[in-house]
Scaffold this motif. Structure first.
Motif, short mmCIF file in Angstrom:
data_model
loop_
_atom_site.label_atom_id
_atom_site.label_comp_id
_atom_site.label_asym_id
_atom_site.label_seq_id
_atom_site.Cartn_x
_atom_site.Cartn_y
_atom_site.Cartn_z
N ASP A 162 36.24 41.30 53.46
CA ASP A 162 35.65 40.83 52.69
C ASP A 162 37.33 40.51 51.62
OD1 ASP A 162 35.56 40.05 49.64
OD2 ASP A 162 34.13 40.63 49.60
N VAL A 163 38.23 39.45 51.37
CA VAL A 163 39.56 39.46 50.70
C VAL A 163 39.53 38.62 49.86
CG1 VAL A 163 40.64 39.14 52.56
CG2 VAL A 163 39.95 37.48 52.33
N THR A 164 37.69 38.87 48.98
CA THR A 164 38.14 37.64 47.89
C THR A 164 38.61 37.72 46.56
OG1 THR A 164 36.06 37.42 47.86
CG2 THR A 164 36.18 36.58 46.50
N GLU A 165 38.86 39.25 45.94
CA GLU A 165 39.83 39.75 45.25
C GLU A 165 41.69 39.57 45.42
OE1 GLU A 165 37.77 42.55 43.24
OE2 GLU A 165 35.71 41.20 42.73
N LEU A 166 41.49 39.25 46.76
CA LEU A 166 42.77 39.35 46.89
C LEU A 166 43.81 38.88 46.39
CD1 LEU A 166 45.69 39.98 49.05
CD2 LEU A 166 45.23 37.67 50.51
N ASP A 167 45.15 38.75 44.84
CA ASP A 167 45.72 38.30 44.03
C ASP A 167 46.27 37.31 44.04
OD1 ASP A 167 46.05 39.55 40.85
OD2 ASP A 167 47.67 38.41 42.07
N PRO A 168 45.71 36.22 43.92
CA PRO A 168 45.79 35.17 43.60
C PRO A 168 47.38 34.68 43.76
CG PRO A 168 44.78 34.43 41.99
CD PRO A 168 44.68 36.07 42.75
N SER A 169 48.09 35.92 42.87
CA SER A 169 49.60 35.44 42.82
C SER A 169 50.43 35.12 44.28
CB SER A 169 50.38 36.89 41.95
OG SER A 169 49.80 37.47 42.50
N TRP A 170 49.82 35.75 44.82
CA TRP A 170 51.02 35.98 46.84
C TRP A 170 51.30 33.94 46.72
CZ3 TRP A 170 49.38 33.05 50.60
CH2 TRP A 170 48.35 32.97 51.12
N ILE A 171 49.85 33.50 46.38
CA ILE A 171 50.29 32.25 46.81
C ILE A 171 50.57 31.18 45.65
CG2 ILE A 171 48.03 31.36 46.32
CD1 ILE A 171 50.22 30.22 49.50
N TRP A 172 50.21 32.01 44.24
CA TRP A 172 50.37 30.77 43.05
C TRP A 172 50.63 29.06 43.05
CZ3 TRP A 172 55.61 28.93 40.79
CH2 TRP A 172 55.25 28.86 39.25
N ALA A 173 51.82 28.83 42.86
CA ALA A 173 51.85 27.02 43.11
C ALA A 173 51.27 26.63 44.19
CB ALA A 173 53.21 27.08 42.54
N ALA A 174 51.46 26.85 45.39
CA ALA A 174 51.54 26.91 46.70
C ALA A 174 49.65 26.81 46.96
CB ALA A 174 51.93 27.19 47.80
N GLY A 175 49.00 27.31 46.00
CA GLY A 175 47.39 27.37 46.15
C GLY A 175 46.24 28.27 45.58
N GLY A 176 46.40 28.40 44.32
CA GLY A 176 46.34 29.12 43.75
C GLY A 176 44.40 28.73 43.01
N VAL A 177 45.11 27.15 42.82
CA VAL A 177 43.54 27.10 42.26
C VAL A 177 41.72 26.91 42.64
CG1 VAL A 177 42.67 24.65 41.36
CG2 VAL A 177 45.11 25.04 41.30
N ILE A 178 41.33 26.96 41.70
CA ILE A 178 39.72 27.35 41.81
C ILE A 178 38.93 26.15 40.83
CG2 ILE A 178 37.96 28.72 41.16
CD1 ILE A 178 39.62 31.06 40.90
N SER A 179 37.99 25.86 41.83
CA SER A 179 37.36 24.71 41.53
C SER A 179 35.73 24.67 41.90
CB SER A 179 38.05 23.26 42.32
OG SER A 179 37.56 21.76 41.35
N THR A 180 35.02 23.17 41.93
CA THR A 180 34.05 23.42 42.42
C THR A 180 34.27 21.53 43.85
OG1 THR A 180 33.66 21.80 40.59
CG2 THR A 180 32.82 24.27 40.69
N ALA A 181 33.11 21.02 44.29
CA ALA A 181 33.51 20.41 45.10
C ALA A 181 33.30 19.16 44.14
CB ALA A 181 31.97 20.53 46.29
#
Length: 417
Positions: free
Chosen positions: A293-312
Motif C-alpha cells: 500500500d503506497v497511497t500515502e507516499l508523500d506527493p512532493s516527490w512528483i510535485w508539478a510532474a504529477g501531484g494533482v488529485i481528481s475525479t473521472a
C-alpha cells in the motif's frame, strides 16, 4: 557547447533554495494577485455521471469488464463521454481484497496528467507576455547547468536532455525507506543536475519529470504565486473542477471518498523491471503475494510532474476544455496542436509528445503513472469522444500500464462497425 561538469551542483541547489523559489514555497499568499484578464473563464457542459447510455452499455460493458479482469488490479473507474451519451462504471474495492466498493465519484491521484495543467499555465503566461517559448532557463536561474541553451519550449516538449531525477537510485531508495519525506523542488532539481544530461538541448527526445519541475519553478518565479494557487486560479476554478486539488507541501492524505493505491515490488526494483518474475506472478494470482500500500507516499516527490488529485467527471470536463481549445487563445492553441505532428487516426498505440501533452492515435491528452495509481485521459477532437480511466495500481503484475490498456480496448470498441 555543453559545459555540464564545470558547474557546481551544490552551489546551484543553494541558489535555488534561497532564491526565486523560496517565496513561492513559503505557503504565504502573494501580495501580487493576477489581474482579471490573467484568468481564463470558461463555460463547460456538465459531464457528471448520468445513467449509462444503453447503446454504450451494450458495446462497452463486456469489453471493459474483460479488460479490467485481465489487468489483475484491485480497482478501476472508466468514464466515457460521446456526443450521443455517456457511460461510467467502477470495478473492484477501495482496499486490496476489501469489501468497500470503489465508485465513479472516488478521487484518484492522476499522476502525469498534471503536466498538461502545468504546461497550460505556462502557455497562458506566454500569451500574457510574462514568458516566451524561446526564453532560456539562464534568464531565471543563471547558475543552472547549460541554462543558457535550454529553452522553455524544450522543457515543455521534453527535448531539453535533462536527466529525470526519478531515475536516480538513491532517490528511489528514499521513496521506499522514507515515504513520508517531504521533498523540495530544489532537491529534485539538484538530483537531476548531479547526472549528465541524456543529450544536448534540442538534439533528441526523452521524457523527464525534471523538465516539468523546472518549468513550474520558473512559472512560480515570474508570477510570485505557488503552483497550487496558479492551478486553482487558472484551471480548477474557471472549469468548475470542484473535486480537483493540488496537495499542499507535506499533505500526503487523500480526500474522501478515495481508494488505496498499490505497488508490487519496490521503487528501486521498478528501475529494472515492473514485471513480476514468474514465481511471484503466480503467487500474486493465488493470493500468496500481496502488493504494498503506497497511497500515502508523500506527493512532493512528483510535485508539478504529477501531484494533482481528481475525479473521472472532473477530468472529462478538463479534457474537453483542454483539447477543444478553451484554455488558450487560438494562436497558442494552434501551435500546441501542431507540436504533436500528424495524428494517427486509426491506431491508439501511436504515441507522440508535444507542448505538455500527448497524442494516442487520434486522441489528445496524457497518461499518468505513479506508485499506486495509473491514469489515462484522452479526447478525440474529430468525434468529440472523451475517455478517462483510473486504476489503483501503476503496473499490472505482468508489467503493463492497466489504464492505457483499458482505454485502448474502449477506443476500439467505440470504433467497431
Amino acid at each position: 557547447m555543453m559545459r555540464w561538469r564545470s558547474r557546481s551542483v551544490s552551489f546551484f541547489a543553494l541558489v535555488i533554495l534561497v532564491g526565486g523559489c523560496t517565496a513561492a514555497h513559503s505557503g504565504e499568499p502573494s501580495s501580487e494577485q493576477p489581474a482579471a484578464a490573467d484568468v481564463v473563464k470558461v463555460s463547460t457542459p456538465d459531464t457528471s455521471p448520468r445513467p449509462n447510455d444503453p447503446g454504450l452499455d451494450a458495446k462497452l460493458a463486456p469489453v471493459v469488464s474483460s479488460a479490467v479482469a485481465l489487468a489483475e488490479i484491485p480497482a478501476a473507474v472508466v468514464f466515457v463521454v460521446t456526443p450521443s451519451g455517456s457511460w461510467a462504471e467502477a470495478y473492484g474495492t477501495r482496499a486490496f481484497a476489501g469489501t468497500d466498493p470503489v465508485t465513479v465519484d472516488d478521487r484518484f491521484r492522476v499522476g502525469s496528467v498534471t503536466k498538461t495543467m502545468v504546461a497550460t499555465v505556462v502557455l497562458q503566461l506566454v500569451e500574457q507576455g510574462k514568458l516566451s517559448l524561446s526564453d532560456k532557463v539562464s534568464k531565471f536561474y543563471p547558475e543552472f547547468p547549460d541554462g543558457e541553451e535550454i529553452t522553455i519550449e524544450q522543457l515543455l516538449d521534453m527535448r531539453s536532455g535533462l536527466f529525470s531525477y526519478t531515475e536516480d537510485v538513491s532517490f528511489n531508495e528514499t521513496l521506499d525507506d522514507n515515504p513520508g519525506y517531504v521533498w523540495k523542488p530544489a532537491e529534485l532539481l539538484a538530483i537531476a543536475t548531479s547526472h549528465s544530461p541524456y543529450f544536448e538541448p534540442g538534439n533528441g527526445f526523452r521524457y523527464s519529470n525534471t523538465n516539468t519541475v523546472l518549468v513550474a519553478s520558473i512559472a512560480q518565479q515570474v508570477t510570485g504565486e505557488t503552483l497550487g494557487d496558479l492551478l486553482q486560479e487558472r484551471i480548477f476554478e474557471p472549469l468548475g473542477l470542484h473535486e480537483t486539488s493540488f496537495p499542499a507541501d507535506g499533505d500526503h492524505t487523500m480526500p474522501v471518498p478515495s481508494p488505496r493505491g498499490y505497488l508490487y515490488g519496490t521503487n528501486v526494483s521498478a528501475l529494472q523491471t515492473v514485471q513480476l518474475p514468474d514465481a511471484q506472478l503466480q503467487a500474486a494470482r493465488t493470493g500468496a503475494l500481496f502488493p504494498h500500500d503506497v497511497t500515502e507516499l508523500d506527493p512532493s516527490w512528483i510535485w508539478a510532474a504529477g501531484g494533482v488529485i481528481s475525479t473521472a467527471a472532473d477530468l472529462a470536463t478538463y479534457a474537453r476544455a483542454l483539447v477543444d481549445g478553451h484554455l488558450l487563445t487560438h494562436e497558442i492553441d494552434r501551435l500546441r496542436i501542431e507540436s504533436l505532428g500528424q495524428l494517427d487516426e486509426t491506431n491508439p498505440a501511436t504515441i507522440r509528445y508535444g507542448l505538455g501533452w500527448m497524442s494516442f492515435g487520434p486522441m489528445i491528452g496524457h497518461d499518468g503513472a505513479i506508485p499506486g495509481f495509473q491514469t489515462f485521459m484522452g479526447r478525440e477532437p474529430a468525434s468529440g469522444t472523451t475517455i478517462v480511466v483510473f486504476c489503483t495500481m501503476r503496473d499490472s503484475p505482468t508489467g503493463v500500464r492497466p489504464a492505457n490498456e483499458i482505454a485502448k480496448n474502449v477506443f476500439r470498441a467505440l470504433h467497431e462497425n
